[in-house]
Design a protein around this motif. Sequence first.
Motif, PDB file in Angstrom:
ATOM      1  N   SER A   1       0.827  -1.197   0.000  1.00 54.49           N
ATOM      2  CA  SER A   1       0.000   0.000   0.000  1.00 54.49           C
ATOM      3  C   SER A   1       0.869   1.257   0.000  1.00 54.49           C
ATOM      4  O   SER A   1       0.631   2.194  -0.767  1.00 54.49           O
ATOM      5  N   ALA A   2       1.882   1.267   0.854  1.00 49.22           N
ATOM      6  CA  ALA A   2       2.786   2.419   0.923  1.00 49.22           C
ATOM      7  C   ALA A   2       3.563   2.579  -0.383  1.00 49.22           C
ATOM      8  O   ALA A   2       3.727   3.689  -0.888  1.00 49.22           O
ATOM      9  N   ALA A   3       4.017   1.467  -0.942  1.00 52.37           N
ATOM     10  CA  ALA A   3       4.764   1.517  -2.199  1.00 52.37           C
ATOM     11  C   ALA A   3       3.890   2.009  -3.343  1.00 52.37           C
ATOM     12  O   ALA A   3       4.323   2.810  -4.176  1.00 52.37           O
ATOM     13  N   GLY A   4       2.662   1.542  -3.385  1.00 49.24           N
ATOM     14  CA  GLY A   4       1.733   1.995  -4.420  1.00 49.24           C
ATOM     15  C   GLY A   4       1.467   3.484  -4.323  1.00 49.24           C
ATOM     16  O   GLY A   4       1.410   4.187  -5.339  1.00 49.24           O
ATOM     17  N   SER A   5       1.334   3.973  -3.104  1.00 52.98           N
ATOM     18  CA  SER A   5       1.125   5.403  -2.908  1.00 52.98           C
ATOM     19  C   SER A   5       2.340   6.191  -3.374  1.00 52.98           C
ATOM     20  O   SER A   5       2.210   7.220  -4.043  1.00 52.98           O
ATOM     21  N   ALA A   6       3.527   5.711  -3.041  1.00 49.66           N
ATOM     22  CA  ALA A   6       4.746   6.395  -3.466  1.00 49.66           C
ATOM     23  C   ALA A   6       4.829   6.448  -4.992  1.00 49.66           C
ATOM     24  O   ALA A   6       5.155   7.488  -5.573  1.00 49.66           O
ATOM     25  N   LEU A   7       4.524   5.348  -5.652  1.00 44.37           N
ATOM     26  CA  LEU A   7       4.581   5.328  -7.119  1.00 44.37           C
ATOM     27  C   LEU A   7       3.529   6.237  -7.736  1.00 44.37           C
ATOM     28  O   LEU A   7       3.767   6.832  -8.802  1.00 44.37           O
ATOM     29  N   SER A   8       2.390   6.363  -7.107  1.00 42.09           N
ATOM     30  CA  SER A   8       1.345   7.226  -7.665  1.00 42.09           C
ATOM     31  C   SER A   8       1.733   8.700  -7.566  1.00 42.09           C
ATOM     32  O   SER A   8       1.102   9.551  -8.180  1.00 42.09           O
ATOM     33  N   GLN A   9       2.779   8.993  -6.805  1.00 46.23           N
ATOM     34  CA  GLN A   9       3.204  10.371  -6.598  1.00 46.23           C
ATOM     35  C   GLN A   9       4.526  10.698  -7.285  1.00 46.23           C
ATOM     36  O   GLN A   9       5.202  11.653  -6.930  1.00 46.23           O
ATOM     37  N   VAL A  10       4.877   9.902  -8.296  1.00 51.52           N
ATOM     38  CA  VAL A  10       6.104  10.176  -9.041  1.00 51.52           C
ATOM     39  C   VAL A  10       6.016  11.550  -9.687  1.00 51.52           C
ATOM     40  O   VAL A  10       6.977  12.307  -9.704  1.00 51.52           O
TER      41      VAL A  10
ATOM     42  N   ILE B   1      -1.160  13.919  -3.113  1.00 49.49           N
ATOM     43  CA  ILE B   1      -0.712  13.814  -1.727  1.00 49.49           C
ATOM     44  C   ILE B   1      -1.119  12.449  -1.173  1.00 49.49           C
ATOM     45  O   ILE B   1      -2.024  11.803  -1.679  1.00 49.49           O
ATOM     46  N   THR B   2      -0.457  12.038  -0.135  1.00 48.52           N
ATOM     47  CA  THR B   2      -0.727  10.758   0.514  1.00 48.52           C
ATOM     48  C   THR B   2      -2.024  10.833   1.302  1.00 48.52           C
ATOM     49  O   THR B   2      -2.228  11.746   2.099  1.00 48.52           O
ATOM     50  N   GLY B   3      -2.890   9.847   1.095  1.00 47.97           N
ATOM     51  CA  GLY B   3      -4.142   9.761   1.836  1.00 47.97           C
ATOM     52  C   GLY B   3      -3.922   9.177   3.222  1.00 47.97           C
ATOM     53  O   GLY B   3      -2.851   8.651   3.539  1.00 47.97           O
ATOM     54  N   THR B   4      -4.947   9.243   4.041  1.00 50.77           N
ATOM     55  CA  THR B   4      -4.868   8.782   5.422  1.00 50.77           C
ATOM     56  C   THR B   4      -4.551   7.293   5.527  1.00 50.77           C
ATOM     57  O   THR B   4      -3.699   6.892   6.326  1.00 50.77           O
ATOM     58  N   GLU B   5      -5.215   6.464   4.724  1.00 52.81           N
ATOM     59  CA  GLU B   5      -4.979   5.017   4.792  1.00 52.81           C
ATOM     60  C   GLU B   5      -3.557   4.660   4.365  1.00 52.81           C
ATOM     61  O   GLU B   5      -2.900   3.821   4.991  1.00 52.81           O
ATOM     62  N   ALA B   6      -3.072   5.287   3.300  1.00 54.45           N
ATOM     63  CA  ALA B   6      -1.703   5.015   2.835  1.00 54.45           C
ATOM     64  C   ALA B   6      -0.686   5.503   3.859  1.00 54.45           C
ATOM     65  O   ALA B   6       0.337   4.855   4.088  1.00 54.45           O
ATOM     66  N   ALA B   7      -0.975   6.639   4.497  1.00 49.40           N
ATOM     67  CA  ALA B   7      -0.070   7.161   5.521  1.00 49.40           C
ATOM     68  C   ALA B   7       0.002   6.213   6.717  1.00 49.40           C
ATOM     69  O   ALA B   7       1.085   5.975   7.271  1.00 49.40           O
ATOM     70  N   GLN B   8      -1.141   5.650   7.118  1.00 53.34           N
ATOM     71  CA  GLN B   8      -1.152   4.702   8.231  1.00 53.34           C
ATOM     72  C   GLN B   8      -0.376   3.436   7.865  1.00 53.34           C
ATOM     73  O   GLN B   8       0.389   2.909   8.671  1.00 53.34           O
ATOM     74  N   ALA B   9      -0.554   2.968   6.629  1.00 56.48           N
ATOM     75  CA  ALA B   9       0.184   1.786   6.179  1.00 56.48           C
ATOM     76  C   ALA B   9       1.683   2.070   6.177  1.00 56.48           C
ATOM     77  O   ALA B   9       2.486   1.246   6.622  1.00 56.48           O
ATOM     78  N   ALA B  10       2.064   3.247   5.698  1.00 58.19           N
ATOM     79  CA  ALA B  10       3.480   3.613   5.672  1.00 58.19           C
ATOM     80  C   ALA B  10       4.050   3.692   7.089  1.00 58.19           C
ATOM     81  O   ALA B  10       5.175   3.238   7.346  1.00 58.19           O
ATOM     82  N   SER B  11       3.274   4.242   8.003  1.00 62.34           N
ATOM     83  CA  SER B  11       3.707   4.313   9.400  1.00 62.34           C
ATOM     84  C   SER B  11       3.918   2.917   9.979  1.00 62.34           C
ATOM     85  O   SER B  11       4.920   2.650  10.658  1.00 62.34           O
ATOM     86  N   ASP B  12       2.977   2.005   9.685  1.00 55.20           N
ATOM     87  CA  ASP B  12       3.107   0.617  10.154  1.00 55.20           C
ATOM     88  C   ASP B  12       4.367  -0.037   9.601  1.00 55.20           C
ATOM     89  O   ASP B  12       5.070  -0.757  10.308  1.00 55.20           O
ATOM     90  N   VAL B  13       4.649   0.218   8.330  1.00 61.03           N
ATOM     91  CA  VAL B  13       5.834  -0.357   7.682  1.00 61.03           C
ATOM     92  C   VAL B  13       7.099   0.150   8.367  1.00 61.03           C
ATOM     93  O   VAL B  13       8.012  -0.622   8.680  1.00 61.03           O
ATOM     94  N   LEU B  14       7.159   1.451   8.620  1.00 60.12           N
ATOM     95  CA  LEU B  14       8.354   2.024   9.230  1.00 60.12           C
ATOM     96  C   LEU B  14       8.577   1.537  10.660  1.00 60.12           C
ATOM     97  O   LEU B  14       9.715   1.430  11.112  1.00 60.12           O
ATOM     98  N   GLN B  15       7.500   1.212  11.365  1.00 61.90           N
ATOM     99  CA  GLN B  15       7.631   0.755  12.746  1.00 61.90           C
ATOM    100  C   GLN B  15       7.895  -0.743  12.874  1.00 61.90           C
ATOM    101  O   GLN B  15       8.312  -1.211  13.936  1.00 61.90           O
ATOM    102  N   SER B  16       7.707  -1.475  11.802  1.00 61.03           N
ATOM    103  CA  SER B  16       7.874  -2.923  11.840  1.00 61.03           C
ATOM    104  C   SER B  16       9.351  -3.323  11.824  1.00 61.03           C
ATOM    105  O   SER B  16      10.133  -2.816  11.032  1.00 61.03           O
TER     106      SER B  16
END
Length: 85
Positions: A29-38, A43-58
Amino acid sequence: MAQKKTGKNAATAASKTLQDGRTGQASKSAAGSALSQVNAGRITGTEAAQAASDVLQSRETGKTSKMAAASTLAQKKKVGRQQET
């Protein structure tokens, strides 16, 4: 303020993340959001931001996925903070 967009290195990391069969849903989800913003303008939506946060904390997530997640969070609109002009 200049619009942020995903850079070449982060886009490459996001692409690798999406192609890796071992990658979890939050990373994808985070990767897809990053690619959509090439290209600037999205801007990053709330769900993608939460997924990215989860990824960084894992502790189980690899460096490539974390790079894509960091790019995603960097493009999240700041709420409640004044932007400098």
